[in-house]
Scaffold this active site. Structure first.
Site, PDB file in Angstrom:
ATOM      1  N   TYR A  25       0.856  -1.198   0.000  1.00  0.00           N
ATOM      2  CA  TYR A  25       0.000   0.000   0.000  1.00  0.00           C
ATOM      3  C   TYR A  25       0.891   1.247   0.000  1.00  0.00           C
ATOM      4  O   TYR A  25       0.691   2.181  -0.778  1.00  0.00           O
ATOM      5  CB  TYR A  25      -0.932   0.011   1.221  1.00  0.00           C
ATOM      6  CG  TYR A  25      -1.513   1.376   1.494  1.00  0.00           C
ATOM      7  CD1 TYR A  25      -2.452   1.924   0.631  1.00  0.00           C
ATOM      8  CD2 TYR A  25      -1.086   2.133   2.584  1.00  0.00           C
ATOM      9  CE1 TYR A  25      -2.959   3.200   0.853  1.00  0.00           C
ATOM     10  CE2 TYR A  25      -1.594   3.408   2.818  1.00  0.00           C
ATOM     11  CZ  TYR A  25      -2.524   3.933   1.947  1.00  0.00           C
ATOM     12  OH  TYR A  25      -3.008   5.197   2.162  1.00  0.00           O
ATOM     13  N   SER A 107      -2.017  12.286   8.961  1.00  0.00           N
ATOM     14  CA  SER A 107      -3.018  12.166   7.891  1.00  0.00           C
ATOM     15  C   SER A 107      -4.436  12.066   8.449  1.00  0.00           C
ATOM     16  O   SER A 107      -4.650  11.475   9.510  1.00  0.00           O
ATOM     17  CB  SER A 107      -2.698  10.904   7.080  1.00  0.00           C
ATOM     18  OG  SER A 107      -3.780  10.540   6.262  1.00  0.00           O
ATOM     19  N   TYR A 130      -8.420  15.917   4.285  1.00  0.00           N
ATOM     20  CA  TYR A 130      -9.163  15.581   3.076  1.00  0.00           C
ATOM     21  C   TYR A 130     -10.565  16.129   3.268  1.00  0.00           C
ATOM     22  O   TYR A 130     -11.162  15.944   4.342  1.00  0.00           O
ATOM     23  CB  TYR A 130      -9.277  14.066   2.913  1.00  0.00           C
ATOM     24  CG  TYR A 130      -8.057  13.399   2.326  1.00  0.00           C
ATOM     25  CD1 TYR A 130      -7.537  13.828   1.106  1.00  0.00           C
ATOM     26  CD2 TYR A 130      -7.436  12.342   2.966  1.00  0.00           C
ATOM     27  CE1 TYR A 130      -6.425  13.212   0.555  1.00  0.00           C
ATOM     28  CE2 TYR A 130      -6.322  11.717   2.414  1.00  0.00           C
ATOM     29  CZ  TYR A 130      -5.825  12.168   1.203  1.00  0.00           C
ATOM     30  OH  TYR A 130      -4.734  11.554   0.667  1.00  0.00           O
ATOM     31  N   THR A 156      -4.962  18.540   1.265  1.00  0.00           N
ATOM     32  CA  THR A 156      -4.596  17.767   0.068  1.00  0.00           C
ATOM     33  C   THR A 156      -5.673  17.944  -0.982  1.00  0.00           C
ATOM     34  O   THR A 156      -6.858  17.711  -0.713  1.00  0.00           O
ATOM     35  CB  THR A 156      -4.433  16.271   0.423  1.00  0.00           C
ATOM     36  OG1 THR A 156      -3.428  16.156   1.414  1.00  0.00           O
ATOM     37  CG2 THR A 156      -4.018  15.460  -0.795  1.00  0.00           C
ATOM     38  N   ARG A 165      -5.124   1.692  -7.352  1.00  0.00           N
ATOM     39  CA  ARG A 165      -3.862   1.010  -7.068  1.00  0.00           C
ATOM     40  C   ARG A 165      -4.123  -0.483  -7.207  1.00  0.00           C
ATOM     41  O   ARG A 165      -4.755  -1.096  -6.346  1.00  0.00           O
ATOM     42  CB  ARG A 165      -3.369   1.336  -5.659  1.00  0.00           C
ATOM     43  CG  ARG A 165      -2.911   2.796  -5.477  1.00  0.00           C
ATOM     44  CD  ARG A 165      -4.032   3.606  -4.846  1.00  0.00           C
ATOM     45  NE  ARG A 165      -3.778   5.038  -4.797  1.00  0.00           N
ATOM     46  CZ  ARG A 165      -3.637   5.709  -3.668  1.00  0.00           C
ATOM     47  NH1 ARG A 165      -3.673   5.109  -2.512  1.00  0.00           N
ATOM     48  NH2 ARG A 165      -3.442   7.005  -3.714  1.00  0.00           N
ATOM     49  N   LYS A 252      -1.495  21.041  -0.725  1.00  0.00           N
ATOM     50  CA  LYS A 252      -0.649  19.933  -1.193  1.00  0.00           C
ATOM     51  C   LYS A 252      -1.266  19.245  -2.403  1.00  0.00           C
ATOM     52  O   LYS A 252      -2.435  18.860  -2.365  1.00  0.00           O
ATOM     53  CB  LYS A 252      -0.461  18.920  -0.063  1.00  0.00           C
ATOM     54  CG  LYS A 252       0.318  17.691  -0.453  1.00  0.00           C
ATOM     55  CD  LYS A 252       0.627  16.828   0.762  1.00  0.00           C
ATOM     56  CE  LYS A 252       1.315  15.548   0.373  1.00  0.00           C
ATOM     57  NZ  LYS A 252       0.388  14.589  -0.253  1.00  0.00           N
ATOM     58  N   HIS A 276       1.290  13.242  -5.513  1.00  0.00           N
ATOM     59  CA  HIS A 276       0.849  12.280  -4.497  1.00  0.00           C
ATOM     60  C   HIS A 276       1.703  11.007  -4.576  1.00  0.00           C
ATOM     61  O   HIS A 276       1.197   9.894  -4.459  1.00  0.00           O
ATOM     62  CB  HIS A 276      -0.639  11.956  -4.701  1.00  0.00           C
ATOM     63  CG  HIS A 276      -1.379  11.663  -3.424  1.00  0.00           C
ATOM     64  ND1 HIS A 276      -2.240  12.518  -2.830  1.00  0.00           N
ATOM     65  CD2 HIS A 276      -1.357  10.580  -2.609  1.00  0.00           C
ATOM     66  CE1 HIS A 276      -2.743  11.991  -1.735  1.00  0.00           C
ATOM     67  NE2 HIS A 276      -2.195  10.806  -1.560  1.00  0.00           N
ATOM     68  N   ARG A 279       0.671   8.238  -6.910  1.00  0.00           N
ATOM     69  CA  ARG A 279      -0.450   7.402  -6.462  1.00  0.00           C
ATOM     70  C   ARG A 279      -1.787   7.871  -7.033  1.00  0.00           C
ATOM     71  O   ARG A 279      -2.819   7.296  -6.723  1.00  0.00           O
ATOM     72  CB  ARG A 279      -0.530   7.415  -4.930  1.00  0.00           C
ATOM     73  CG  ARG A 279       0.727   6.896  -4.271  1.00  0.00           C
ATOM     74  CD  ARG A 279       0.807   7.320  -2.812  1.00  0.00           C
ATOM     75  NE  ARG A 279      -0.126   6.642  -1.947  1.00  0.00           N
ATOM     76  CZ  ARG A 279       0.025   5.403  -1.486  1.00  0.00           C
ATOM     77  NH1 ARG A 279       1.071   4.715  -1.820  1.00  0.00           N
ATOM     78  NH2 ARG A 279      -0.862   4.874  -0.672  1.00  0.00           N
TER      79      ARG A 279
HETATM   80  C1  GLV Z   1      -3.758   8.360   0.674  1.00  0.00           C
HETATM   81  O1  GLV Z   1      -3.399   9.473   0.869  1.00  0.00           O
HETATM   82  C2  GLV Z   1      -3.157   7.493  -0.281  1.00  0.00           C
HETATM   83  O2  GLV Z   1      -2.418   7.962  -1.153  1.00  0.00           O
HETATM   84  O3  GLV Z   1      -3.400   6.284  -0.185  1.00  0.00           O
END
Ligand code: GLV
Length: 379
Positions: A25, A107, A130, A156, A165, A252, A276, A279
């Site tokens: 992850y 976070s 977020y 963010t 992902r 960000k 990011h 990601r």
């Molecule tokens: C969360 O910020 C992620 O990128 O998984």
């Protein structure tokens, strides 16, 4: 034990100690991971200018970040599920950052809550936000960050919709881990990890659990994001957040000159040039390739921070040379955390600090404020 001489050493240990779903992850990126790879590859392409016979006896990496003294131009980036790399990971990482004299960012998607971390450390930390559809919850979250005396809010803006992902889907990445045979076998071979997480304060998203109705049993990040995050977020909302927060705001996830100009007009104290960590938008340019363009367009209008592939003091130096005031690093410290808890985070910071110091010496630079394009041999 073999000495840990570089971030890659910490990564190798973390890979053995952390269950695959959580290691991957943190490690992975979106889709084909082209942008993830570009971040590292483009940094490595930048060659530094070696200088000799410059008196560098009296050099220092000290700086200030958002007006606060820092021992080096580095902050720990917000990492979702940090406490799944090691039990109480957010607390351990925050303590290590503060002991080293650099900022830590918690976070929204952390395991330990804002209050857990605030109660366990004695200096302020940054909180990453977020924005979700439930604005009442966001208002409350901002109030909680204020009550915890967080010293900056990191908004963010590049993850209102999740870049898929593949690895997370294949691994069945949930919090707590999905009960399936492959995960159970994997965890059974990671007893130190299992013990640390069992002993940890929490096993789910600490900032959110019990705070949003109807989401009590949602344990996958992608479900969270598609159900809760607000894809309608826009610059007007940034004003709303800034007004509620009233303190230092960091935006960000800026990767475009036009967006950077707009961000600078919001009154934010800083922006982070970031994709990011590869990601989100796969196919986006590397962060480092966009940094000089954004730095040139903005000058000193706003503090420019950078993230995306920083794994060494040399990388930190490269980003400073191309216009960053400071860097955020996520994976580098996460590898340390997975490898050895708080000691591993401290080691990761120390490695980067020592590498930066030697890089400054060998490029003939005595202070981080003096690092600039003149220190680059070739891009
Ligand atoms: C969360 O910020 C992620 O990128 O998984």
């Amino acid at each position: 034990m073999t000495p840990m001489t570089c971030i890659e050493d910490l990564r190798a240990v973390a890979r053995r100690k952390v269950p695959r779903a959580f290691f991957e992850y943190a490690e992975g990126g979106a889709y084909a991971e082209e942008t993830l790879r570009a971040n590292r590859a483009d940094l490595a392409r930048i060659k530094l200018r070696q200088r000799v016979l410059v008196d560098v006896g009296d050099r220092s990496a000290k700086t200030s970040i958002l007006g606060e003294p820092a021992t080096l131009p580095l902050a720990l980036a917000p990492i979702g599920l940090c406490g799944m790399q090691h039990g109480d990971g957010e607390i351990l990482a925050c303590r290590a950052a503060q002991a080293a004299g650099i900022p830590f960012t918690l976070s929204t998607m952390s395991i330990c809550s804002i209050e857990d971390v605030a109660g366990a450390v004695d200096k302020p930390f940054w909180f990453q936000l977020y924005v979700m559809k439930d604005r009442g919850f966001i208002r409350a979250l901002i109030e909680r960050a204020k009550a915890a005396k967080c010293s900056a809010l990191v908004l963010t803006v590049d993850l209102q919709v999740l870049g898929q992902r593949h690895r997370d889907i294949k691994n069945g990445m949930t919090v707590p881990p999905q009960v399936r045979l492959s995960n159970l076998i994997d965890i059974a071979t990671k007893p130190a990890w299992a013990l640390s997480v069992l002993r940890g304060k929490r096993k789910t998203f600490g900032n959110i659990a019990g705070h949003i109705k109807g989401m009590e049993n949602v344990n996958s990040l992608s479900q969270w994001i598609s159900g809760q995050f607000d894809p309608a977020l826009n610059w007007k909302d940034v004003e709303w957040v800034a007004g509620l927060w009233g303190g230092k705001l960091i935006i960000k996830g800026i990767l475009d000159v036009e967006d950077a100009r707009t961000a600078a007009k919001t009154g934010a104290a800083a922006l982070v040039v970031s994709n990011h960590g590869g990601r989100q938008l796969d196919g986006a340019p590397s962060s480092i390739s966009m940094l000089p363009k954004i730095a040139d367009a903005l000058g000193t209008d706003i503090e420019i921070m950078f993230d995306g592939g920083v794994r060494s003091g040399q990388d930190l130096f490269r980003a400073l040379a191309l216009g960053a005031h400071a860097c955020l690093s996520g994976r580098a410290y996460i590898y340390g955390l997975g490898a050895a808890g708080g000691t591993g985070v401290a080691r990761a910071i120390e490695i980067i600090k020592n590498e930066l110091d030697v890089t400054m010496a060998l490029t003939g630079v005595k202070s981080v404020a003096k690092i600039g394009r003149q220190n680059i041999a070739a891009i």
